[in-house]
Design a protein around this motif. Structure first.
Motif, short mmCIF file in Angstrom:
data_model
loop_
_atom_site.label_atom_id
_atom_site.label_comp_id
_atom_site.label_asym_id
_atom_site.label_seq_id
_atom_site.Cartn_x
_atom_site.Cartn_y
_atom_site.Cartn_z
N GLU A 123 0.81 -1.23 0.00
CA GLU A 123 0.00 0.00 0.00
C GLU A 123 0.84 1.27 0.00
O GLU A 123 0.29 2.37 -0.10
N ASP A 127 -0.31 6.93 -5.86
CA ASP A 127 -0.72 7.33 -7.21
C ASP A 127 0.03 8.63 -7.56
O ASP A 127 0.31 9.45 -6.68
N TRP A 154 -4.74 10.98 -2.16
CA TRP A 154 -4.63 9.53 -2.06
C TRP A 154 -6.04 8.90 -2.02
O TRP A 154 -6.31 7.90 -2.71
N SER A 157 -7.76 9.06 -5.36
CA SER A 157 -7.19 8.23 -6.43
C SER A 157 -7.92 6.90 -6.59
O SER A 157 -7.76 6.22 -7.61
N ASP A 158 -8.74 6.52 -5.61
CA ASP A 158 -9.53 5.29 -5.71
C ASP A 158 -10.92 5.55 -5.12
O ASP A 158 -11.17 5.21 -3.96
N PRO A 159 -11.81 6.14 -5.90
CA PRO A 159 -13.15 6.49 -5.39
C PRO A 159 -13.96 5.28 -4.93
O PRO A 159 -14.93 5.44 -4.17
N SER A 160 -13.57 4.08 -5.36
CA SER A 160 -14.33 2.90 -4.94
C SER A 160 -14.21 2.65 -3.44
O SER A 160 -14.99 1.88 -2.86
N LYS A 161 -13.22 3.32 -2.79
CA LYS A 161 -13.05 3.17 -1.34
C LYS A 161 -13.81 4.25 -0.57
O LYS A 161 -13.73 4.30 0.66
N HIS A 165 -19.42 7.64 -2.78
CA HIS A 165 -19.20 7.40 -4.21
C HIS A 165 -19.63 5.97 -4.58
O HIS A 165 -20.24 5.75 -5.63
N GLU A 177 -12.81 -5.43 4.77
CA GLU A 177 -12.73 -4.08 4.23
C GLU A 177 -12.11 -3.11 5.24
O GLU A 177 -11.34 -2.21 4.88
N ARG A 184 -4.22 0.69 4.29
CA ARG A 184 -4.13 1.78 3.32
C ARG A 184 -3.87 3.12 4.02
O ARG A 184 -3.06 3.93 3.57
N ASP A 268 -14.93 7.44 4.93
CA ASP A 268 -13.80 6.54 4.76
C ASP A 268 -12.67 6.93 5.71
O ASP A 268 -12.58 8.08 6.16
#
Length: 439
Positions: A123, A127, A154, A157-161, A165, A177, A184, A268
């Motif tokens: 991790e 990005d 950071w 860079s990964d909106p799925s987290k 979103h 998760e 992360r 998050d």
């Protein structure tokens, strides 16, 4: 035999008695909502709406969580992580082992430690947008603002987290998760702190993480704290591993509470970390490290030096930085270990002209009745700053390093909260302004 673990209340407004259960030497604040000035015939919803509110400005005597992580006895000067005295952990373990203890509840086996390193290294590669965000700031900008922007990049860079979103509750009650979020977040903070340090000192940042190395060693390599072979300098590695154990957690601090307040909305973990960092950087919290160091320089340059400054403190012209603690009423249990660390770098410490100022202040605090009667002593943050200085770190990165050390405890509290029923932190207020009678 009757149990006496109850608080009996008599509301003189209504002459009604109430019984509130005492558990863990605490009472459930929601029980006070049933104490209402309305007549008994009023609907229950009206009683709850008009029920008694507990006013606690600044949360000075309010517990917001039930936790099994860190225990502090301020009167006895004791600090424990998961039942282990901090001194035992300092003498027998390293920071990544204490991380594992705080977050997952046990000291790691060799295999768990190997997996921890591998997960962290995976991790710790950012990005490219993170580097761009950091480099967008002037090197002279406050480090905590640069780091906050880097962490925001950071996260982006990964909106799925990001729960909103993704359109779901990503973390609550989902161990896999949550653990991924812990790794992360720890990795992001350590990497962005290294990146910020390089940017401030105008060094080239190289993102690399060896899964066989500890996260601290990988961070030091990123910061350029290496030996002639390009390996993490053992002197730095050993010192940071020990130093960070002392600061890995400190129960429900202002920054931990700020983090958990943000996370209670099911945000998050990285976005919540930005909130915690903003709180931590304030002058009444970890930002006091920076202020103390700057104040020492001012004292050294001022006629009259420490003696004049102490007189001004007694006259309440200045606040004495680096002295006293909101929790401990005796010596901070971490101070002795910090003194030992300072003695290991005696030459470097003694070469720091500001240390003489700190020593004079410490001598005054321990011998002056004004301070001893108030049970004040040098706090751990002050000593920690001199260990960083002895290691050759730039003063601008002291507070971010302290924040990074604390991230283990903060994320331990977040993980704990994600395995409890959801509870949005939404404090009430007591309104004291004018109320219009108009509709």
């Amino acid at each position: 035999m009757p149990k006496w673990d109850k608080l009996m209340l008599w509301d003189m407004r209504t002459f009604r008695f109430y019984s509130v259960k005492i558990e863990h030497n605490a009472v459930d604040a929601m029980q006070f909502r049933k104490i209402s000035p309305l007549p008994m015939t009023a609907p229950i919803v009206d009683h709850m709406t008009n029920g008694l509110t507990v006013l606690d400005q600044g949360y000075k005597n309010t517990a917001a969580v039930l936790s099994e992580i860190t225990h502090i006895d301020g009167n006895k000067g004791k600090l424990q992580y998961r039942g282990y005295p901090v001194g035992y952990l300092f003498e027998n373990h390293d920071y990544e082992e204490v991380c594992h203890l705080l977050i997952w509840g046990n000291l790691p086996t060799p295999e768990q430690k190997r997996q921890f390193r591998a997960n962290m290294a995976k991790e710790m590669v950012p990005d490219p947008s993170v580097n761009r965000a950091v480099r967008a700031f002037a090197p002279e900008a406050p480090a905590f603002l640069i780091i906050s922007a880097g962490l925001a990049a950071w996260a982006a860079s990964d909106p799925s987290k990001i729960p909103v979103h993704a359109g779901d509750r990503i973390y609550l009650g989902k161990t896999k998760e949550v653990d991924a979020g812990v790794y992360r977040s720890l990795a992001a903070l350590m990497t962005v702190t290294a990146m910020t340090s390089c940017h401030q000192q105008k060094k080239t940042f190289i993102a690399q993480a060896d899964p066989s190395l500890s996260p601290i060693d990988n961070m030091l390599i990123m910061m350029g704290k290496v030996d002639r072979y390009g390996n993490a300098d053992k002197k730095f590695s050993k010192a940071i591993n020990k130093l960070w154990i002392l600061f890995a957690d400190h129960e429900m601090t202002n920054s931990t509470a700020a983090y958990l307040h943000a996370a209670s909305s099911l945000s998050d973990p990285l976005s919540s970390m930005v909130t915690g960092i903003s709180a931590c950087a304030g002058p009444l919290h970890a930002g006091a490290i920076d202020l103390a160091y700057k104040r020492f320089a001012e004292i050294r340059a001022t006629e009259g030096g420490v003696k004049k400054h102490m007189e001004d403190v007694k006259a309440k012209k200045f606040r004495l930085m680096g002295v006293g603690h909101r929790v401990y009423r005796t010596v901070d249990p971490r101070v002795g270990y910090l003194r030992d660390m300072m003695s290991q770098f005696q030459n470097a410490v003694n070469d720091n002209p500001l240390l003489e100022v700190a020593k004079e202040i410490e001598n005054a605090v321990f011998n002056d009745e004004y301070f001893t009667s108030r049970k004040l002593s040098i706090n751990a943050d002050l000593y920690g700053s001199f260990v960083y200085a002895a290691l050759g770190f730039d003063v601008r990165i002291f507070t971010p390093l302290a924040i990074t050390a604390r991230s283990a405890g903060i994320l331990a509290h977040w993980r704990e909260s994600m395995h409890q029923p959801p509870c949005l932190w939404r404090p009430r207020q007591v309104y004291t302004g004018r109320v219009s009678e108009d509709a």
